[in-house]
Design a protein around this motif. Structure first.
Motif, PDB file in Angstrom:
ATOM      1  N   ALA A  90      13.380  -8.206  -3.002  1.00 50.10           N
ATOM      2  CA  ALA A  90      13.796  -7.665  -4.304  1.00 50.10           C
ATOM      3  C   ALA A  90      12.944  -6.466  -4.698  1.00 50.10           C
ATOM      4  O   ALA A  90      13.467  -5.448  -5.185  1.00 50.10           O
ATOM      5  N   ALA A  91      11.646  -6.576  -4.476  1.00 49.83           N
ATOM      6  CA  ALA A  91      10.751  -5.478  -4.835  1.00 49.83           C
ATOM      7  C   ALA A  91      11.074  -4.215  -4.045  1.00 49.83           C
ATOM      8  O   ALA A  91      11.002  -3.097  -4.572  1.00 49.83           O
ATOM      9  N   ALA A  92      11.460  -4.389  -2.770  1.00 48.44           N
ATOM     10  CA  ALA A  92      11.828  -3.238  -1.951  1.00 48.44           C
ATOM     11  C   ALA A  92      13.092  -2.563  -2.479  1.00 48.44           C
ATOM     12  O   ALA A  92      13.327  -1.375  -2.219  1.00 48.44           O
ATOM     13  N   LEU A  93      13.892  -3.313  -3.231  1.00 48.58           N
ATOM     14  CA  LEU A  93      15.092  -2.763  -3.859  1.00 48.58           C
ATOM     15  C   LEU A  93      14.820  -2.255  -5.271  1.00 48.58           C
ATOM     16  O   LEU A  93      15.736  -1.773  -5.947  1.00 48.58           O
ATOM     17  N   GLY A  94      13.571  -2.386  -5.718  1.00 48.44           N
ATOM     18  CA  GLY A  94      13.223  -1.961  -7.065  1.00 48.44           C
ATOM     19  C   GLY A  94      13.551  -2.990  -8.133  1.00 48.44           C
ATOM     20  O   GLY A  94      13.647  -2.648  -9.318  1.00 48.44           O
ATOM     21  N   LEU A  95      13.712  -4.248  -7.730  1.00 50.44           N
ATOM     22  CA  LEU A  95      14.070  -5.312  -8.660  1.00 50.44           C
ATOM     23  C   LEU A  95      12.857  -6.168  -9.003  1.00 50.44           C
ATOM     24  O   LEU A  95      12.018  -6.446  -8.143  1.00 50.44           O
ATOM     25  N   PHE A 156      14.229  -0.961   5.918  1.00 52.52           N
ATOM     26  CA  PHE A 156      13.313  -1.880   5.232  1.00 52.52           C
ATOM     27  C   PHE A 156      12.122  -2.181   6.130  1.00 52.52           C
ATOM     28  O   PHE A 156      12.256  -2.270   7.355  1.00 52.52           O
ATOM     29  N   GLU A 157      10.969  -2.362   5.514  1.00 48.22           N
ATOM     30  CA  GLU A 157       9.798  -2.766   6.270  1.00 48.22           C
ATOM     31  C   GLU A 157       9.862  -4.270   6.539  1.00 48.22           C
ATOM     32  O   GLU A 157      10.480  -5.033   5.790  1.00 48.22           O
ATOM     33  N   GLU A 158       9.207  -4.679   7.609  1.00 49.14           N
ATOM     34  CA  GLU A 158       9.230  -6.089   7.987  1.00 49.14           C
ATOM     35  C   GLU A 158       8.720  -6.992   6.866  1.00 49.14           C
ATOM     36  O   GLU A 158       9.219  -8.110   6.691  1.00 49.14           O
ATOM     37  N   LYS A 159       7.769  -6.505   6.101  1.00 48.02           N
ATOM     38  CA  LYS A 159       7.203  -7.304   5.015  1.00 48.02           C
ATOM     39  C   LYS A 159       8.273  -7.720   4.009  1.00 48.02           C
ATOM     40  O   LYS A 159       8.177  -8.790   3.408  1.00 48.02           O
ATOM     41  N   ALA A 160       9.291  -6.887   3.842  1.00 45.85           N
ATOM     42  CA  ALA A 160      10.342  -7.190   2.867  1.00 45.85           C
ATOM     43  C   ALA A 160      11.353  -8.202   3.385  1.00 45.85           C
ATOM     44  O   ALA A 160      12.196  -8.684   2.617  1.00 45.85           O
TER      45      ALA A 160
END
Length: 220
Positions: A90-95, A156-160
């Motif tokens: 979600a954070a990678a999507l700006g949520l 996307f990065e693997e962390k996401a």
């Protein structure tokens, strides 16, 4: 009395007969899934996993003795871990967490967790154990493909992607507990036909979840 092997084979056969293409995966792997739908994915998963966590906790309280109690408690704890990992996607999507809470889920996308609630309330101790065993291969493959497509096609990065990797790898000890739970249920008189019906319905409604996310997207 049916054996674990017989019931599992029957469930897998019915599931294979119901197999349908996954349009969401096809579009995602082609890089044609709009980013808005990835926001949908995060929001729908947030509501789904939050519900499933409570359903597994309810099953653990209804069937507290091992192996069922151990299985469903572990599954509830696993959903909690997966929910935390979803925050990275979600954070990678700006949520934010508040965004996920405020997301308005699509009714048909939430048919699967709704059915799981019903099974937790009224089903036997072995129904969801069989559903897990019968569906784990396809489910794992789906989550692996989602993660790989998000990594390779969307940057996307693997962390996401920890949430998807988590569901792509079900630990063998959990599957062993599910097998023991199914065996104990059958030995105790659980209806094998009802368990197969549950596994088949879980499979169909998981497919419906992905179909909802792809609905209306241009495939050209």
């Amino acid at each position: 009395m049916s054996t674990v092997t017989e019931v599992l084979e029957a469930a897998r056969l019915r599931i294979s007969e119901d197999a349908e293409p996954n349009r969401f995966l096809d579009l995602l792997e082609r890089g044609r899934m709009p980013e808005e739908r990835l926001t949908w994915l995060a929001g729908e998963l947030y509501h789904l996993v939050s519900s499933d966590r409570r359903s597994f906790a309810l099953l653990a309280s209804r069937f507290p003795s091992p192996p069922a109690g151990d299985l469903y408690l572990a599954m509830a704890e696993g959903e909690g871990e997966a929910l935390g990992l979803l925050g990275d996607f979600a954070a990678a999507l700006g949520l934010t967490e508040r965004d996920l809470q405020a997301y308005e889920p699509r009714p048909l996308a939430q048919a699967y967790p709704a059915y799981l609630v019903r099974s937790a309330l009224f089903g036997t101790g072995s129904d969801i154990a069989l559903a897990l065993l019968a569906n784990v291969r396809q489910s794992a493959g789906t989550y692996t493909r989602v993660a790989d497509a998000l990594l390779g096609r969307y940057g996307f990065e693997e962390k996401a992607l920890g949430h998807f990797r988590y569901f792509a790898d079900t630990p063998q000890p959990l599957l062993d507990e599910a097998t023991a739970t199914l065996a104990a249920g059958l030995a105790g008189g659980d209806d094998p036909a009802a368990a197969v019906r549950c596994a088949r319905t879980v499979h169909a409604l998981e497919n419906a979840f992905w179909s909802c996310l792809a609905h209306g997207v241009d495939t050209g």
